[in-house]
Scaffold this active site. Sequence first.
Site, PDB file in Angstrom:
ATOM      1  N   GLY A 258       3.999  -6.848  33.970  1.00 44.41           N
ATOM      2  CA  GLY A 258       3.708  -7.112  35.376  1.00 44.41           C
ATOM      3  C   GLY A 258       2.558  -6.343  35.976  1.00 44.41           C
ATOM      4  N   CYS A 375      -5.822  -7.552  24.083  1.00 44.60           N
ATOM      5  CA  CYS A 375      -6.088  -6.135  23.805  1.00 44.60           C
ATOM      6  C   CYS A 375      -6.330  -5.970  22.307  1.00 44.60           C
ATOM      7  CB  CYS A 375      -4.963  -5.236  24.313  1.00 44.60           C
ATOM      8  SG  CYS A 375      -3.330  -5.648  23.692  1.00 44.60           S
TER       9      CYS A 375
END
EC number: 2.1.1.176
Length: 429
Positions: A258, A375
């Site tokens: 989140g 990532c």
Amino acid sequence: MKKQRNLRSMAAQAVEQVVEQGQSLSNILPPLQQKVSDKDKALLQELCFGVLRTLSQLDWLINKLMARPMTGKQRTVHYLIMVGLYQLLYTRIPPHAALAETVEGAVAIKRPQLKGLINGVLRQFQRQQEELLAEFNASDARYLHPSWLLKRLQKAYPEQWQSIIEANNQRPPMWLRVNRTHHSRDSWLALLDEAGMKGFPHADYPDAVRLETPAPVHVLPGFEEGWVTVQDASAQGCMAWLAPQNGEHILDLCAAPGGKTTHILEVAPEAQVVAVDIDEQRLSRVYDNLKRLGMKATVKQGDGRYPSQWCGEQQFDRILLDAPCSATGVIRRHPDIKWLRRDRDIPELAQLQSEILDAIWPHLKSGGILIYATCSVLPEENSLQIKAFLQRTADAELCETGTPEQPGKQNLPGAEEGDGFFYAKLIKK
């Protein structure tokens, strides 16, 4: 009062669960830390992270120091010796204390008969340390990466692979994101200064602050009130490309835990945000983050490959797809990734990313923007993924990030002290 526990045996068992059972340290460590005193939490974390960061070195040393590897029910002793070696090599713990506590760990794992063996191996290392390390530093194990990943990095980055692995082997800095709906970055930095801590602003990302020294979140000014969030600078860069606006319908896909959902709402508090993730357990952290920051979003459990199941025919003005990936850009933050990932995972992840991209694209409005982010530092998941998508998707156009031949912007680990991260900004014609 909490029971006195042997931290060395706890660390050894945690590392064993990662390496032998494929469990994530981020799942194993928090419940273990609940069992120890506050002052021991940091040491337990240091031992687990440190051993995983230097695992190939410790393994190499044990193979030199022991005639036969520990197997079967005695395997935990192998990892206990690793914990001992790590302390002798990398910590300021006095050697006599490191040895005594590690040897005592044999009792905690119900292997008291092996105390003499553990003591003998560690003392032998102390005697031979200089020549062993000289030999190690001339071996391929010195890179502290599995061979499959080393080969991929060397192929993808012939000029930069060594700086990438050096960055991966460092301890990461602690980056924060100041909630601009509460404070300007400068005013929060002043509060940090009053609290006796020092932070540095990022040159490009307006909400990012790097702490001079990492600190527990509960000592950060206003953390519980939602004034600040822990988030790496590179992850914060997503917002510069997404540029959310008030009133827009925005999808945050693969949203857990989140951090980016709440960043969207900090930048555009009146945006209508839908946060979706496949992992129901991790969605609880999205709710927690929204609650701490006092924000509202529609949170749904769903598979990115089948969006009609969770959003029907709905279309969005902007989509942030933080795609599931190898996480090879955040190894310095999660050193267990080196030992959890396998070479075969990369084509499987690339296929999954491709399926999600194709499935979600029809849910982007004409003229809308999709940010594809990972990532990872591997081209198969990043530039090659976007290049293939552009070739098969007539109404997709690359915008501001790279060229059609070399699409996207790749941040490498350690650059501007951020994590390894990839972004591509796509617009629907």
